[in-house]
Structure formats: C-alpha cells, structure tokens
Design an enzyme around this catalytic site. Structure first.
Site, PDB file in Angstrom:
ATOM      1  N   LEU A   9       0.846  -1.193   0.000  1.00 28.74           N
ATOM      2  CA  LEU A   9       0.000   0.000   0.000  1.00 28.74           C
ATOM      3  C   LEU A   9       0.881   1.242   0.000  1.00 28.74           C
ATOM      4  O   LEU A   9       1.840   1.326   0.768  1.00 28.74           O
ATOM      5  CB  LEU A   9      -0.908  -0.004   1.224  1.00 28.74           C
ATOM      6  CG  LEU A   9      -1.978   1.087   1.296  1.00 28.74           C
ATOM      7  CD1 LEU A   9      -3.100   0.794   0.313  1.00 28.74           C
ATOM      8  CD2 LEU A   9      -2.546   1.174   2.709  1.00 28.74           C
ATOM      9  N   ASN A  31      -3.117   4.238  -3.440  1.00 27.95           N
ATOM     10  CA  ASN A  31      -4.210   4.783  -2.637  1.00 27.95           C
ATOM     11  C   ASN A  31      -4.415   6.279  -2.841  1.00 27.95           C
ATOM     12  O   ASN A  31      -5.273   6.870  -2.193  1.00 27.95           O
ATOM     13  CB  ASN A  31      -3.945   4.515  -1.149  1.00 27.95           C
ATOM     14  CG  ASN A  31      -5.138   3.892  -0.455  1.00 27.95           C
ATOM     15  OD1 ASN A  31      -6.021   3.342  -1.110  1.00 27.95           O
ATOM     16  ND2 ASN A  31      -5.186   3.973   0.849  1.00 27.95           N
ATOM     17  N   ASN A  34      -9.412   6.734  -1.130  1.00 27.44           N
ATOM     18  CA  ASN A  34      -8.285   6.555  -0.218  1.00 27.44           C
ATOM     19  C   ASN A  34      -8.788   5.888   1.057  1.00 27.44           C
ATOM     20  O   ASN A  34      -9.398   6.529   1.914  1.00 27.44           O
ATOM     21  CB  ASN A  34      -7.648   7.906   0.099  1.00 27.44           C
ATOM     22  CG  ASN A  34      -6.514   7.785   1.104  1.00 27.44           C
ATOM     23  OD1 ASN A  34      -5.951   6.702   1.289  1.00 27.44           O
ATOM     24  ND2 ASN A  34      -6.183   8.875   1.761  1.00 27.44           N
ATOM     25  N   GLU A  60      -6.581  -0.557  10.606  1.00 26.20           N
ATOM     26  CA  GLU A  60      -6.906  -1.698   9.749  1.00 26.20           C
ATOM     27  C   GLU A  60      -6.115  -2.937  10.152  1.00 26.20           C
ATOM     28  O   GLU A  60      -6.602  -4.072  10.025  1.00 26.20           O
ATOM     29  CB  GLU A  60      -6.671  -1.337   8.281  1.00 26.20           C
ATOM     30  CG  GLU A  60      -5.255  -1.492   7.761  1.00 26.20           C
ATOM     31  CD  GLU A  60      -4.299  -0.417   8.275  1.00 26.20           C
ATOM     32  OE1 GLU A  60      -3.097  -0.501   7.975  1.00 26.20           O
ATOM     33  OE2 GLU A  60      -4.746   0.513   8.977  1.00 26.20           O
ATOM     34  N   ASP A  61      -4.886  -2.752  10.653  1.00 22.26           N
ATOM     35  CA  ASP A  61      -4.092  -3.899  11.085  1.00 22.26           C
ATOM     36  C   ASP A  61      -4.674  -4.522  12.350  1.00 22.26           C
ATOM     37  O   ASP A  61      -4.670  -5.749  12.514  1.00 22.26           O
ATOM     38  CB  ASP A  61      -2.637  -3.483  11.299  1.00 22.26           C
ATOM     39  CG  ASP A  61      -2.509  -2.207  12.119  1.00 22.26           C
ATOM     40  OD1 ASP A  61      -3.551  -1.644  12.519  1.00 22.26           O
ATOM     41  OD2 ASP A  61      -1.379  -1.769  12.374  1.00 22.26           O
ATOM     42  N   ARG A 108      -6.119   4.383  18.233  1.00 23.46           N
ATOM     43  CA  ARG A 108      -6.009   2.924  18.303  1.00 23.46           C
ATOM     44  C   ARG A 108      -6.602   2.393  19.607  1.00 23.46           C
ATOM     45  O   ARG A 108      -7.152   1.289  19.640  1.00 23.46           O
ATOM     46  CB  ARG A 108      -4.546   2.505  18.124  1.00 23.46           C
ATOM     47  CG  ARG A 108      -4.051   2.776  16.716  1.00 23.46           C
ATOM     48  CD  ARG A 108      -2.572   2.580  16.556  1.00 23.46           C
ATOM     49  NE  ARG A 108      -2.197   1.209  16.245  1.00 23.46           N
ATOM     50  CZ  ARG A 108      -2.270   0.661  15.047  1.00 23.46           C
ATOM     51  NH1 ARG A 108      -2.752   1.342  14.031  1.00 23.46           N
ATOM     52  NH2 ARG A 108      -1.877  -0.573  14.841  1.00 23.46           N
ATOM     53  N   ARG A 124       4.343   8.590  -2.218  1.00 23.40           N
ATOM     54  CA  ARG A 124       5.753   8.511  -1.795  1.00 23.40           C
ATOM     55  C   ARG A 124       6.491   7.703  -2.859  1.00 23.40           C
ATOM     56  O   ARG A 124       6.859   6.553  -2.635  1.00 23.40           O
ATOM     57  CB  ARG A 124       5.882   7.872  -0.410  1.00 23.40           C
ATOM     58  CG  ARG A 124       5.241   8.684   0.683  1.00 23.40           C
ATOM     59  CD  ARG A 124       5.772   8.307   2.048  1.00 23.40           C
ATOM     60  NE  ARG A 124       5.408   6.961   2.455  1.00 23.40           N
ATOM     61  CZ  ARG A 124       5.671   6.469   3.672  1.00 23.40           C
ATOM     62  NH1 ARG A 124       6.304   7.215   4.560  1.00 23.40           N
ATOM     63  NH2 ARG A 124       5.309   5.244   3.989  1.00 23.40           N
ATOM     64  N   ASP A 165       5.183   0.523   2.291  1.00 23.43           N
ATOM     65  CA  ASP A 165       6.171   0.958   1.309  1.00 23.43           C
ATOM     66  C   ASP A 165       7.465   1.450   1.943  1.00 23.43           C
ATOM     67  O   ASP A 165       8.450   1.683   1.240  1.00 23.43           O
ATOM     68  CB  ASP A 165       5.583   2.039   0.399  1.00 23.43           C
ATOM     69  CG  ASP A 165       5.090   3.249   1.181  1.00 23.43           C
ATOM     70  OD1 ASP A 165       5.240   3.250   2.418  1.00 23.43           O
ATOM     71  OD2 ASP A 165       4.550   4.181   0.561  1.00 23.43           O
ATOM     72  N   ASP A 166       7.486   1.627   3.263  1.00 17.36           N
ATOM     73  CA  ASP A 166       8.718   2.072   3.925  1.00 17.36           C
ATOM     74  C   ASP A 166       9.312   1.005   4.835  1.00 17.36           C
ATOM     75  O   ASP A 166      10.182   1.302   5.652  1.00 17.36           O
ATOM     76  CB  ASP A 166       8.465   3.346   4.724  1.00 17.36           C
ATOM     77  CG  ASP A 166       7.375   3.168   5.775  1.00 17.36           C
ATOM     78  OD1 ASP A 166       6.768   2.076   5.822  1.00 17.36           O
ATOM     79  OD2 ASP A 166       7.124   4.111   6.542  1.00 17.36           O
TER      80      ASP A 166
END
Length: 918
Positions: free
Chosen positions: A667, A696, A722, A831-832, A875, A671, A744-745
């Site tokens: 995702l 996204n 998004n 979401e995790d 969270r 970036r 992505d990082d």
C-alpha cells in the site's frame, strides 16, 4: 724584660702574618680580575668565530660543533666523500621505496582481481547450483505432469436444465415425501449454480393478505440474492412466500391450495417448489397444516404429523428486518456469570382446543398415548430452586399483563420484547419450556424465545427433547444450547452450576455466531433457507466475488539496484531462481467435498456455508508418507525426503503442503521515491509470484516515473477512494494463497522474508510477521489499551510486514461487520488491528512473530501517520469499539517468537545452518 721581649716578638710575628695575608689577598683579586678579563674578552671572540665557521660549514653541507684538532682537519675531504656516498645511498633508497610502493599497488590490484575471481567463481557455483535446482524442479514438474491422472479442477462451468421436464408427481401420501421421490434433481446439475426463481407475491391473490413488513423485507433480500434469477425456465428451485398473513385475515387451506396449484410454473405437480411461511408473532397461524401440496414447507411451527424430516425446514421467526444488527445494543459476552443464574417468564395456555386443533383429524388425536404433563412438576421444582436462595434465579409463571396469544399447551410470552431483552441481559441461562403437547415439535413462541436468548447472550436451556430447533439438520445445537428432557428438571440446577466459565463462554460465543449468521436479519433467514436445500442436494455455494483490479499503466525497465543493507546468507542461496513463469496456487479443488464431506464444519463455524472460497487455510494435510507413495504431486521434500541441513534445506521448500509462491501487496500514498526503493529491494527474491501495488492516492503516478525491473510482474492497482481497507481487498490479480502485506517504507532482508514465508506455510491459518504489539488492560478505566512497548507477551502482529492467507482478505472485505470497516475509514487507522481481531476470532489462536525485529526504521522517509500522538489515542478507541462489535476480546496472548531450527546450534564442519542470521 723577658716578658716584654716575648711580647714584642709576638707582636713582630703577628704583624708578618698580617702582611702575608694582605699580599695573598691582593694576588687572588688580581688573578680573579685577570681571569674575568680573559673570559669576557676571549669567549665572545671564540663564540663569534665558531658561529661564523658553523654557518660556512652549513653552506658546504657540513656541521661543525666545535674546534677540531689538526689531525681531524685533514679528514674533511674524507667526510665530504662519505656525505656524497650517503646522498647517493639515500637516492637509491628513495628509488627502491618508490618501486616497493609500485609493487605493493600491483599486489593490491592483483589481490582485488583474485577476490573478484573468487567471488565470480562463487557466483558461478551458486548459479550452477541454482540451475541444477531449476533443472531438478523442472524434471520433477514434468514427471508430475506426465503421471497426472486427475483432471485439474477450477471454477465450475454452469450446466443449466432444459426448459421442459417430465414432471415428478408426489406420492399418494404427502407425508412420505422426501428428496429422492419428491425433488427433481435433473433441474439442478451440480454445476448449475443453483438458480432460484422467486414468485412476485403481488401478482397473486394471497399476496394481498401478506403482512406488509414481512413482504417488504422478503422482497428486499430477494433483490440482493446472488442465486435469484428472473428466467424461470432455467430455475432449479421455485420459491413462493405465503405468510405471515395479516390479522385477522385467515385464508382457508382449500383456497390457498387452489391458488398454489394455479402458479404459472407449478407444472401440474409443483416439483422443486418451496413454500415459505415466515413468522413475526408467537401466535402465527400454521397456515400450511392442511394444505396438501407434497412440496417443501419452510416455517416456524410444525406438528409431528406435518413435519417431514430431511425435506421440510424449521426456520427462525422474522423478528426484525434490519440489514445488520446494532452491535451497540447487544450486551458483551463477559462477565460470564450474570446477575441471575437462570430466568423464565411465561404463562401456560390451558386451552386444549383451537382452530388449529380442530383442523386435526380424529384419528390424529387418538394416535398414541396421552402425553404426560410435566408442567406441574417443572413449576414446583423451579419455585423450590428460587426459594432455596442458593443462586439468584427469577421464575414467573404468571404474566403481569395480558400474555401474548399463543398455541394451546404452550407457554405464552410475557410483556414487550424490550422488557424481555432487558431481563435476559441479566441472565446467564434462559429457560425455554416446550409445549405440553408432544405432537407440537416447534412453535413460533419457542423459536422467539430462542431468538431473544441468543441475541443477548443468555445460553438457552430447552426443557423437552422432542423439540426440533431451527435448521437442526445442519446446526449442532449442543454447542450453543442445552436440551434437557423434562423428567430431568430436578437436575437442571445442578447441571447449570457444573458448567465451567470456559465452557459457558464457548456456548455463548457459538450462540452469538448462530444468531448473527442464521437468525438476525431477513437476508440471513432467506439465505439460510436456500443454503439448507442447496446443501441437501449437494450443490456447492456460489463462488465468493473477487475485487477486479483497475491497472494503472506504467513504464518499467529500470535495472534494480542492490541494497547494501541486504544480509549475506553465507554460501547458501535462499531458494531456486524460478526460470518458468510464475505459477498460481490451485483454486477450487474442494468444490464438492466442502458440500458433501465437510458441510457440518462449514455450517457450525464462521463464516458459514454461504460462499465457496478458492482455497482456505483449513484444508486437510496429507500424512508424511503419502508424498512418496502416490500422492507426491507438487511436493518438494528436502533432500528428496532424506532431509539435510542448510544447502539441502534451501534447495527445496519441503514442509507439509505442495510448492507455492507468495504475492507482495504494498500500500502506498504519494511517496514515489520511497516506493521505488522498496520495490528494488525485492529484486531476486525467491518464490515471489507478483507485486501488487495498491495506489491509494487520487493522483496518478508521475508520467516520467520509471519502475524497476525485479524479475516478476508489478501490478499497480488504482482504488476508488483513499481507504486503508484497500490493503485487504481480495484483488483478482492475487493468484496465490500467501500474501505478504508490507508497507512501502518497511525494510526487510530477503532471508527474513523467506523465513517468514516458510513459517507461514506451517501455520497457514494465522498471521505470521515481524513487528509485534499487544493489548493491555487499563485498570483505572476498565478498558483496553493499545501498547507498542517492548514486552514478553504479544497479541498482534502488524500487517505492515506480515504473511496471511487470502481467505482472510475475503472475510475482511465481505463478511466482517461493516461497522469495523467504517471506523477504519473514519480514523484512517486501525486496519491492522481489525485484521488481527478477525483472524483471532476465526481461529481462537494468537499470531506468530518471527525474528527479533520489533519495529522498522526508514531513514529519510517522510513522516508517517503513526508518529502522531493522536495515532495511539485512535487505536485505543478502535480496540474498545471492536470489542463491542464482537461482543468479547478475541485477541489471545503468545509468549514466544520463532527462529530457524539450527540457529545458535554448533554444527560439524560439513554441515551448514538453515539461515545465517535467523
């Protein structure tokens, strides 16, 4: 005189001494003055001489440190010769030093060449080893292909019935109807897809008598059903809704029967028709009791003379027609023990005759012995328990207000639904006393009590084993309710007290699952009716839909660089380089076994029997010897079955399942540079099937952006909005069971990814990943907190770097309550956590953490959302909201992480480790 003389002599002597002393003093003073004069005059002259001589000596290349003797002056020429010799030697030494440096430089270059040659030799050896592995794998695949004797299964191709059929008249006695003699299988091929035609009730006379709420809810669910077709000619099943009727209208059985016979697709005998009578009230008429059609009947009230086991269906009443339960109104499942041990409110209907009873024939009335009436004993026993004060119970056998209309010998409901639910929320168990008439197998009143008990988590205790609970053919009610014969009423109190908290909570959780899946809405009831018939005739469910990926065109061809942070795994490769095209995981191998052999597990565990999945993490595993004795297709045992250490281990996947690959789902949001670096790090990764980049951002990638060539396809998918939920959409481009979800990082070494993949293959039903987190109890506020501190216990693995089965992507997107996905979109967070909740809820297992990584650092990356303080507060809120939706905390703790088998094990020189750093 003598004395005088002596005095004089003495005087003369003393005077001489004094003169001598004076003279010596003068001499000393003179000598001292002379000496000082010499020093003051000659020393500067001498110093000046030697200083000038020293300067001249320096100019001549000599150093003179003092006056020389006459003999030494003769040697000056010799010294000059020696100096010239020294200069010559120095020049030669400089030349030799330069030559030495040149030689050292050449030696260093040669050493570099030697190292490069050694490295190229090692690379060549690795390439040779990999090529040998590829050849071996290809030969193995070729042999498997040549020896294959089973066709490859895939999504079934629909075979539809013919327009005309011969018909199937019912037997003379309609009570003898069963599937084998009253159902036309020719209209329902196994691959037909189970098309269902639903009559529009408004087009027929009986439709005007239907309850408006029932009719409206039924029509809404029909429009959204995947099986419903408007083409009656290809239908396998025909559905007609005849109830519930409005009050006080009562349609005579003969009139209803006549109207059913006149249905346009009845075909003289009405085969494959299902007549549905949905109940909303406890006194719903048994409208179909004397309607002789010989066809399927689905309703909530049945008499023994009417019910045909394996053919008719006992369905749940339609209490309300909402699209999704309101989870905020449902009480939590914990604490296990509530205020009352058990409760019961009801008033017995004493009348033995009614319009329904009068419809029964005299012969049916006289069949069998008169029923034994246990109601008096039940009342006395329950009152005694209440009076004993051993446990707090509440039993009321008389309604405070007028009881609800009910069938004869039945216990009528008391009060309004809201009042009954409030009492049940305080009850650990809910007693349900079946009607005194043994011929009444189930009634709408009993079904309503069951519905309300399951809804609020009061474990049902049914007194009367003759009862036929809804969908009893498929549902294992012993997992969610206690069915006790009435003669054991005196032992009920002991039985209820003997249940442990874990057993009680398991029953409550199972009851919640049954209620949500089969009872709660009009959709669930209609889907369950169709699923019951579909399962009986062994037709698989409709395949669950996949999300069609809209690809963003992009340019590729940029050579992927090498990451200096990638760990060297020594002399081991991490897997064979796949020269053949990426291969997908096989799909739909269990289309019919799921319906035939595994149907009970599907019906009694989430998500239920409504979808056919391409694959699941719960598929059975072959015993170890099967892969060597005829069932070895797709298996790649280590060392051909002989086992081995590092080199043999890396040459094959081994394990308990066939070979497979995995898909990276990444995702990203605006970036590009970070994304390109992350993609380059995947270059050369073994067993990688494809990379799906979920774009996204509403902005498309830069047109001049050149994407790296990493040896496998990179699919860039455009999303509609998004949303972090897009990470878990089951894209049709994901062709493997294994998904590596990665940010992505996130920086992961190849050996870490490969180890995580191998671990996941042995724990396919769990999340396997790297960064661990846990949920902590907030004692002051009596709620849950999200915690990322270092801990010896964890309960979550973040999906920013984790493997999971694609099966959970389907559940997350299409089965998990919509309220959870809405909160993820609201906070752009959690979401995790939602995925960890889902997997733990389904499996009742914690995730698995691999390696020692606790977090990921990305130097130079833009600031992430997770660094904001509000991120953690959101969270905390997410966790507590998810607990409300599920009714309990599904996360479980684990106290270990996984490392490779030979890690930190001393090995002989001829053995190698599985992984160098893991």
């Amino acid at each position: 005189m003598t004395g005088y003389t002596m005095l004089r002599n003495g005087g003369v002597g003393n005077g001489g001494q004094t003169c001598m002393l004076r003279w010596s003093n003068r001499i000393r003073l003179t000598w001292l003055s002379f000496t000082l004069f010499i020093i003051l005059v000659f020393f500067p002259l001498i110093a000046h001489y030697y200083l000038t001589t020293l300067d001249e000596a320096d100019e001549a290349g000599k150093r003179i440190f003092g006056p020389r003797a006459g003999s030494e002056l003769c040697e000056v020429k010799h010294v000059l010769d020696l100096c010239r010799i020294r200069e010559s030697v120095s020049e030669e030494l400089l030349q030799l030093e330069a030559k030495r440096q040149e030689l050292n430089s050449e030696i260093a270059k040669l050493n570099l060449k030697i190292e490069a040659c050694k490295k190229s030799i090692e690379n060549a050896k690795q390439d040779l080893l990999q090529l040998k592995n590829v050849i071996s794998q290809t030969e193995h695949s070729y042999k498997e292909l040549m020896a294959q004797n089973q066709p490859k299964l895939s999504l079934p191709i629909r075979l539809l019935p013919e327009k005309d059929d011969a018909g199937l008249p019912p037997p003379k006695v309609t009570r003898g109807c069963r599937l084998h003699n009253c159902f036309d299988y020719s209209r329902c091929p196994l691959t037909s897809g189970f098309p269902v035609y639903v009559y529009d009730s408004d087009q027929f006379a009986f439709g005007s008598y239907l309850d408006p709420l029932v009719k409206q809810a039924f029509q809404a669910t029909v429009r959204a059903n995947v099986y419903v077709t408007e083409n009656a000619a290809i239908a396998c099943l025909y559905v007609v809704l005849v109830g519930e009727m409005q009050e006080p209208t009562v349609l005579r059985p003969a009139d209803l029967e006549k109207q059913l016979f006149s249905l346009p697709h009845w075909r003289t005998d009405g085969h494959n028709h299902v007549i549905i009578n949905l109940s909303r009230k406890s006194d719903t008429q048994n409208l179909l009791y004397n309607v002789s059609t010989g066809r399927h009947v689905a309703q909530s009230t049945f008499y023994a003379a009417q019910y045909r086991a394996g053919f008719d269906l006992v369905v749940s009443p339609l209490v309300h027609a909402m699209s999704e339960p309101n989870f905020m109104e449902i009480p939590p499942q914990v604490p296990v023990k509530r205020k009352y041990l058990f409760t019961f409110q009801g008033e017995k209907i004493e009348s033995l005759r009614s319009s329904l009873q009068e419809a029964r024939s005299f012969e049916e009335e006289m069949e069998g012995d008169p029923p034994a009436d246990y109601d008096d004993r039940i009342i006395a026993t329950l009152k005694a328990v209440q009076d004993s004060k051993l446990d707090q119970v509440l039993v009321e056998f008389t309604c405070k207000n007028q009881p609800k209309p009910s069938l004869p010998t039945e216990w009528a409901l008391c009060g309004e639904r809201e009042d009954r639910l409030e009492l049940l929320k305080l009850s650990t168990f809910a007693l349900i006393i079946t009607p005194g008439d043994p011929h009444l197998l189930i009634s709408s009143g009993c079904a309503t009590r069951l519905f309300e008990a399951l809804e609020v988590g009061a474990v049902p205790v049914v007194l009367g084993e003759q009862v036929q609970l809804p969908y009893h053919d498929m549902l294992q009610w012993n997992e969610a309710a206690l069915v006790v014969p009435k003669p054991r009423v005196t032992e009920v109190h002991f039985l209820l007290r003997s249940l442990s908290d874990s057993d009680l909570l398991a029953m409550r959780r199972q009851g919640r699952f049954l209620w949500e899946t089969y009872f709660s809405t009009a959709d669930s009831i209609f889907n369950t009716v169709l699923a019951m018939i579909r399962t009986r005739i062994q037709i698989p469910a409709a395949p669950i839909r996949e999300e069609v990926a809209a690809e963003i065109p992009h340019r590729s061809g940029k050579a992927a660089g090498t990451d200096p942070n990638m760990a060297d795994n020594g002399d081991l490769d991490l897997g064979p380089v796949e020269t053949e095209p990426p291969y997908a995981s096989p799909k739909y191998l269990r289309n019919f076994t799921l319906t035939v052999t595994d149907c009970y597990r599907g019906w009694n565990s989430a998500p239920g029997p409504f979808h056919l999945f391409p694959h699941t993490p719960f598929d059975p595993v072959l015993p170890s010897e099967a892969k060597f004795l005829g069932s070895g297709t797709g298996f790649r045992p280590i060392g051909g079955g002989a086992g081995g250490s590092g080199k043999e281990f890396q040459a094959a996947l081994g394990g308990n399942v066939q070979r497979e690959q995995f898909t990276v789902v990444m995702l990203t949001y605006e970036r590009e540079e970070v994304l390109m670096n992350s993609l380059e790090r995947l270059n050369g990764l073994p067993y990688l099937n494809k990379v799906v980049v979920v774009w996204n951002s509403p902005k498309l990638p830069s047109e001049d952006l050149l994407w790296p060539d990493i040896g496998v396809p990179i699919m860039v998918v455009r999303t509609e909005k998004n949303s972090l939920n897009n990470r878990f959409l089951p894209w049709n481009e994901i062709e493997t069971e294994a998904i590596l979800s990665i940010d992505d990082d996130a920086h992961l070494r190849h050996d870490e990814i490969m180890f995580g993949f191998r671990v996941w293959r042995e724990a396919r039903d769990r999340i396997v990943g790297f960064p661990g987190r846990y949920h902590a109890w907030d004692i002051p506020h009596q709620s849950w907190l999200y915690n990322s501190n270092y801990s010896c216990e964890l309960s979550m693995v973040l999906t920013g770097a984790a493997f999971f089965h694609k099966y959970y992507a389907y559940l997350y997107s299409y089965v998990m309550p919509q309220a959870i996905r809405d909160m993820v979109d609201e906070y752009i967070n959690c979401e995790d956590i939602a995925m960890n909740f889902l997997v733990s809820h389904i499996t009742r297992k914690p995730p698995i953490k691999v390696t020692s990584r606790w977090t990921f650092r990305c130097p130079g990356c833009p600031q992430a959302l997770s660094h904001d303080d509000s991120h953690f507060h959101e969270r905390h809120k997410c966790i507590n909201f998810f607990v409300k939706v599920y009714g309990y905390m599904p996360l479980l703790y684990t106290q270990f992480r996984v490392d490779s088998v030979l890690f930190k094990t001393r090995l002989p020189h001829d053995k190698t480790k599985c992984f160098k750093f893991i």
